[in-house]
Design an enzyme around this catalytic site. Structure first.
Site, PDB file in Angstrom:
ATOM      1  CE  LYS A  46      -4.369  -1.945   1.198  1.00  0.00           C
ATOM      2  NZ  LYS A  46      -5.383  -2.303   2.172  1.00  0.00           N
ATOM      3  NE  ARG A  92      -7.376  -8.689   0.089  1.00  0.00           N
ATOM      4  CZ  ARG A  92      -6.894  -7.924  -0.889  1.00  0.00           C
ATOM      5  NH1 ARG A  92      -5.881  -7.113  -0.654  1.00  0.00           N
ATOM      6  NH2 ARG A  92      -7.426  -7.974  -2.092  1.00  0.00           N
TER       7      ARG A  92
END
Ligand code: PMM
Length: 281
Positions: free
Chosen positions: A217, A257
């Site tokens: 991210k 994840r």
């Protein structure tokens, strides 16, 4: 978590995006056959489960139609279930969840926490599968405009507790419910770090296990920015992702994840060995 035998460590959920526009691996697996091959490789690399998604949730992303989402995910789900994988579906649509649950999906990962589709909680409750309610603040298209918090940990806790209670009220059993702070969803970098630093507090206050999605991210890209201030691109964020995995595992996360499974599969094993040694004193 009911339905998931204890592994004595944090689980690794491998990401199988069947989308042309996911922020981190967009376009790499947008044909079903490529996505299936990718999923099988992630299993080989140690994924405990695979999260199949047909609609990008990256900041600013638009929606795809129901038919398009189904066309993307159904063949991939079928092939991965047939291969024996534990498969979860990353969707905010009850109709997609219902279709894939019939085909063997055992966990519904809903980045809207049930706010995008009023039928979602009922579908999950009726099927008796596991459910992840993630924290966010509305559709991806303009979510970063809503990254305003008085106290991000307290605010996310309160808002996630509301999603938890809505899921429970709809009949999703408590022992099949996971929560996720939603890193990057209506959050700036400092919000993500505050939430990561507060993982044990979040799990304790909310009373449910947590899934953590930090993989590749933007806040990691910013942390690793070059001397000229350019954010590190997604492909160069896997080592930092694995570091987050190790720390999230030590903080008791139920699952992470991730896109790059091998490094995180190693990291959760290191964290578990560390925990065992620490417990023995
Ligand atoms: N992040 C993305 C997509 N789905 N689901 C959960 N539960 N938690 C997350 O943090 C999360 C998610 C966005 O990442 P991607 O575009 O790389 O899949």
């Amino acid at each position: 978590m009911a339905g998931f035998p204890s592994l004595g460590r944090t689980r690794v959920m491998g990401v199988v995006n069947v989308t042309p526009d996911s922020f981190s691996d967009g376009g790499q697996h947008d044909d079903p056959a490529g996505a299936v091959r990718h999923g099988l490789r992630l299993l080989d690399e140690g994924a405990d489960m695979l999260d199949v998604g047909g609609e990008s949730t990256r900041p600013g992303a638009g929606r795809v139609s129901l038919d398009e989402e189904l066309a993307r995910v159904l063949p991939v789900v079928d092939a991965l279930v047939a291969a024996g994988a534990v498969v979860s579906i990353d969707t905010v649509r009850a109709a997609v969840a219902a279709a894939v649950i019939e085909r063997g999906v055992v966990l519904v990962n809903d980045v809207s926490g049930g706010t995008a589709d009023p039928a979602m909680h009922e579908v999950v409750a009726a099927a008796g599968v596991a459910y992840v309610a993630m924290h966010g603040r509305g559709p991806s298209a303009d979510m970063q405009a809503r990254a305003q918090y008085d106290d991000v940990v307290a605010d996310v806790c309160t808002e996630l507790a509301a999603r938890r209670d809505a899921a429970l009220a709809a009949g999703i059993p408590r022992d099949r419910l996971l929560l996720d702070p939603g890193l990057g969803f209506a959050k700036e970098a400092e919000h993500n770090w505050s939430l990561l630093g507060a993982l044990p507090e979040l799990a304790l206050t909310l009373g449910r296990p947590l899934l953590v999605g930090a993989s590749r991210k933007a806040f990691l890209g910013r942390l690793l920015a070059s001397s000229t201030g350019d954010a590190r691109p997604p492909a160069g964020r896997d080592e930092a992702t694995a570091a987050v995995t190790a720390l999230a595992a030590r903080a008791g996360a139920w699952a992470v994840r991730v896109h790059d499974v091998r490094a995180s599969a190693d990291a959760v094993r290191v964290a578990a060995a560390w925990d065992r040694a620490a417990t023995r004193g």
